[in-house]
Design a protein around this motif. Structure first.
Motif, PDB file in Angstrom:
ATOM      1  N   LEU A  12       0.860  -1.177   0.000  1.00  0.00           N
ATOM      2  CA  LEU A  12       0.000   0.000   0.000  1.00  0.00           C
ATOM      3  C   LEU A  12       0.897   1.227   0.000  1.00  0.00           C
ATOM      4  CD1 LEU A  12      -2.852   1.330   0.349  1.00  0.00           C
ATOM      5  CD2 LEU A  12      -2.350   1.336   2.811  1.00  0.00           C
ATOM      6  N   ARG A  19       5.638   3.351   1.700  1.00  0.00           N
ATOM      7  CA  ARG A  19       5.006   2.090   1.325  1.00  0.00           C
ATOM      8  C   ARG A  19       5.131   1.080   2.454  1.00  0.00           C
ATOM      9  NH1 ARG A  19       7.799   2.966  -4.118  1.00  0.00           N
ATOM     10  NH2 ARG A  19       6.150   4.011  -5.283  1.00  0.00           N
ATOM     11  N   LEU A 101      -3.688  -0.929   8.392  1.00  0.00           N
ATOM     12  CA  LEU A 101      -3.291  -0.108   7.258  1.00  0.00           C
ATOM     13  C   LEU A 101      -4.151   1.149   7.164  1.00  0.00           C
ATOM     14  CD1 LEU A 101      -2.664  -2.867   4.554  1.00  0.00           C
ATOM     15  CD2 LEU A 101      -0.933  -1.465   5.708  1.00  0.00           C
ATOM     16  N   VAL A 119      -7.844   2.196   1.753  1.00  0.00           N
ATOM     17  CA  VAL A 119      -7.159   0.902   1.857  1.00  0.00           C
ATOM     18  C   VAL A 119      -7.818  -0.139   0.956  1.00  0.00           C
ATOM     19  CG1 VAL A 119      -6.605  -0.980   3.464  1.00  0.00           C
ATOM     20  CG2 VAL A 119      -6.188   1.390   4.118  1.00  0.00           C
ATOM     21  N   GLY A 122      -6.420   0.608  -2.474  1.00  0.00           N
ATOM     22  CA  GLY A 122      -4.981   0.436  -2.659  1.00  0.00           C
ATOM     23  C   GLY A 122      -4.390  -0.874  -2.183  1.00  0.00           C
ATOM     24  N   TYR A 123      -5.143  -1.627  -1.361  1.00  0.00           N
ATOM     25  CA  TYR A 123      -4.598  -2.864  -0.792  1.00  0.00           C
ATOM     26  C   TYR A 123      -5.472  -4.076  -1.121  1.00  0.00           C
ATOM     27  CZ  TYR A 123      -3.440  -6.406   2.685  1.00  0.00           C
ATOM     28  OH  TYR A 123      -3.133  -7.592   3.303  1.00  0.00           O
TER      29      TYR A 123
END
Length: 145
Positions: A12, A19, A101, A119, A122-123
């Motif tokens: 992420l 990162r 996160l 999140v 992006g994850y």
């Protein structure tokens, strides 16, 4: 600097450009370099690892047993992510990891009400699994300093 690349599995990228890699410990480690430090959210201590690590007691499908300890650990991870490959993990890699996160995103400047969506984009689309975890992120108001 030995940070993760944006293309590394589970990574992420936070708004600042830092990162952090999230993952589930039940799955094989991603291909690529090992972390240089890890933060593990589990009900009990993790098995020994070949890199420095910190454990925060966090039962599955719940929130941290000690929120202040979790915040301290997250702040440490955010500082270390500037120069090291940092891994954040739980058993499955979605609920506790996603919640952590999202809290890191809040520490990095994402408004708490937007952190879960950040999140998930992006994850992992199913990060932050329970209403309690979602509420924990929503109410995450880190102490300044």
């Amino acid at each position: 600097m030995s940070a993760w690349t944006a293309s590394d599995e589970g990574v992420l990228t936070l708004p600042s450009g830092l990162r952090v890699r999230g993952r589930g410990l039940r799955r094989p480690a991603p291909v690529g370099p090992d972390p240089e430090v890890g933060l593990y959210f589990l009900a009990g201590p993790p098995d020994p690892l070949p890199w420095p690590s910190r454990w925060v007691r966090w039962p599955d499908f719940r929130t941290p047993s000690d929120p202040a300890d979790a915040e301290d650990a997250l702040r440490e991870v955010l500082r270390r992510a500037a120069d090291e490959r940092v891994e954040v993990a739980c058993e499955g890699g979605r609920g506790r990891t996603g919640t952590a996160l999202a809290c890191l995103a809040v520490l990095d400047g994402v408004p708490a009400r937007e952190a879960v969506a950040y999140v998930r984009r992006g994850y992992h689309p199913r990060a932050v699994e329970t209403p309690g975890q979602w509420l924990f992120v929503r109410r995450f108001a880190p102490h300044r300093g």
